[in-house]
Design a protein around this motif. Structure first.
Motif, PDB file in Angstrom:
ATOM      1  N   TYR A 138       1.139  -1.536  -0.357  1.00  0.00           N
ATOM      2  CA  TYR A 138      -0.342   0.027   0.143  1.00  0.00           C
ATOM      3  C   TYR A 138       0.747   1.464  -0.090  1.00  0.00           C
ATOM      4  O   TYR A 138       0.273   2.257  -0.856  1.00  0.00           O
ATOM      5  CB  TYR A 138      -0.994   0.077   0.849  1.00  0.00           C
ATOM      6  CG  TYR A 138      -1.215   1.371   1.593  1.00  0.00           C
ATOM      7  CD1 TYR A 138      -3.143   1.612   0.470  1.00  0.00           C
ATOM      8  CD2 TYR A 138      -1.225   2.335   2.522  1.00  0.00           C
ATOM      9  CE1 TYR A 138      -4.124   2.859   0.870  1.00  0.00           C
ATOM     10  CE2 TYR A 138      -2.362   3.087   2.482  1.00  0.00           C
ATOM     11  CZ  TYR A 138      -3.538   3.625   1.984  1.00  0.00           C
ATOM     12  OH  TYR A 138      -4.052   4.572   1.596  1.00  0.00           O
ATOM     13  N   ASN A 142       0.955   3.719  -3.230  1.00  0.00           N
ATOM     14  CA  ASN A 142       0.602   4.645  -3.251  1.00  0.00           C
ATOM     15  C   ASN A 142       1.368   6.551  -3.046  1.00  0.00           C
ATOM     16  O   ASN A 142       0.955   7.123  -3.242  1.00  0.00           O
ATOM     17  CB  ASN A 142      -0.921   4.862  -2.669  1.00  0.00           C
ATOM     18  CG  ASN A 142      -1.987   3.863  -3.045  1.00  0.00           C
ATOM     19  OD1 ASN A 142      -2.298   3.747  -4.151  1.00  0.00           O
ATOM     20  ND2 ASN A 142      -2.497   3.170  -2.379  1.00  0.00           N
ATOM     21  N   TYR A 165      -5.179   3.436  -7.973  1.00  0.00           N
ATOM     22  CA  TYR A 165      -4.784   3.794  -6.037  1.00  0.00           C
ATOM     23  C   TYR A 165      -5.975   3.049  -5.333  1.00  0.00           C
ATOM     24  O   TYR A 165      -5.729   2.128  -4.741  1.00  0.00           O
ATOM     25  CB  TYR A 165      -5.526   5.020  -5.698  1.00  0.00           C
ATOM     26  CG  TYR A 165      -6.482   5.439  -4.177  1.00  0.00           C
ATOM     27  CD1 TYR A 165      -5.152   5.654  -3.506  1.00  0.00           C
ATOM     28  CD2 TYR A 165      -7.187   5.606  -3.717  1.00  0.00           C
ATOM     29  CE1 TYR A 165      -4.701   5.910  -2.019  1.00  0.00           C
ATOM     30  CE2 TYR A 165      -7.670   5.095  -2.080  1.00  0.00           C
ATOM     31  CZ  TYR A 165      -6.014   5.990  -2.006  1.00  0.00           C
ATOM     32  OH  TYR A 165      -6.899   5.842   0.014  1.00  0.00           O
ATOM     33  N   THR A 169      -4.915  -0.234  -3.137  1.00  0.00           N
ATOM     34  CA  THR A 169      -5.608  -0.499  -1.695  1.00  0.00           C
ATOM     35  C   THR A 169      -6.480  -1.515  -1.787  1.00  0.00           C
ATOM     36  O   THR A 169      -6.449  -2.937  -0.664  1.00  0.00           O
ATOM     37  CB  THR A 169      -7.379   0.887  -1.720  1.00  0.00           C
ATOM     38  OG1 THR A 169      -6.037   2.554  -1.687  1.00  0.00           O
ATOM     39  CG2 THR A 169      -7.632   1.035  -0.622  1.00  0.00           C
TER      40      THR A 169
END
Length: 211
Positions: A138, A142, A165, A169
């Motif tokens: 993550y 990101n 994203y 996620t």
């Protein structure tokens, strides 16, 4: 939840659910953008504290424990200053970038520390390993999203960034769910064998020589 680290992660899960629900109410029910931005800022602050506490419970090194727990103080200061500076302006990503970069380093050190110890069970069988792996994906996936999200207003670019994203996620959440199919054993000093870094198996100097 037989370890302190998993108890901290359980608290993080409850807090995350609360913040998600509260932010949805602020954005779509009360329609208060200022309250929504404040909630997002506060969530980032709480998230950092909980992740730092989680890794603190996993570390073996006393120095690493001190570094990660005391890193909370400067992050809190930066977050508060950034919040007041960015009032009335666009959403600032600087605290998030600092958080992501910090935890990329912290989690890499966690993996390094674990690879320098020999335990009685494979590392990939522990819940903490998969939780850390999910968080690592993550943060790394990101980091560039928050770095470049404000660099362009092009609709295609924004759509691609949001897609990336979302995929990262979702992948993180799947790994966190799968993590709980593993087991978590409380490690003791008897279970851990520390391998000295200065050990040199190639050097051998016999005391006697053949004539």
């Amino acid at each position: 939840m037989n370890t302190k680290a998993l108890k901290v992660f359980f608290v993080y899960s409850i807090v995350s659910a609360f913040f998600v629900l509260f932010s949805i109410l602020e954005l779509f029910v009360f329609k208060s953008k200022s309250a929504y931005l404040f909630t997002i800022k506060l969530y980032g602050l709480v998230e950092y504290c909980l992740f730092a506490t989680f890794l603190y419970q996993l570390y073996q090194s006393t120095l690493a424990k001190k570094i990660i727990i005391f890193s909370i103080i400067p992050f809190v200061i930066v977050s508060i200053v950034n919040y007041y500076i960015s009032l009335g302006s666009n959403f600032s990503n600087y605290p998030l970038l600092i958080e992501f970069l910090a935890f990329i380093v912290f989690i890499i050190y966690f993996f390094y520390e674990k690879m320098n110890t020999v335990v009685e069970y494979p590392l990939y069988q522990s819940i903490s390993f998969w939780i850390s792996m999910g968080l690592f994906i993550y943060f790394t996936g990101n980091f560039f999203f928050f770095l470049f999200i404000n660099s362009s207003k092009d609709k295609d670019f924004m759509t691609q960034m949001r897609t990336i994203y979302s995929l990262v996620t979702i992948t993180k959440n799947i790994i966190l769910c799968v993590a709980f199919f593993a087991t978590e054993k409380i490690e003791t000093q008897e279970d851990i064998l520390h391998i000295p870094s200065e050990l040199d198996l190639d050097s051998f100097n016999p005391k006697t020589t053949l004539n």
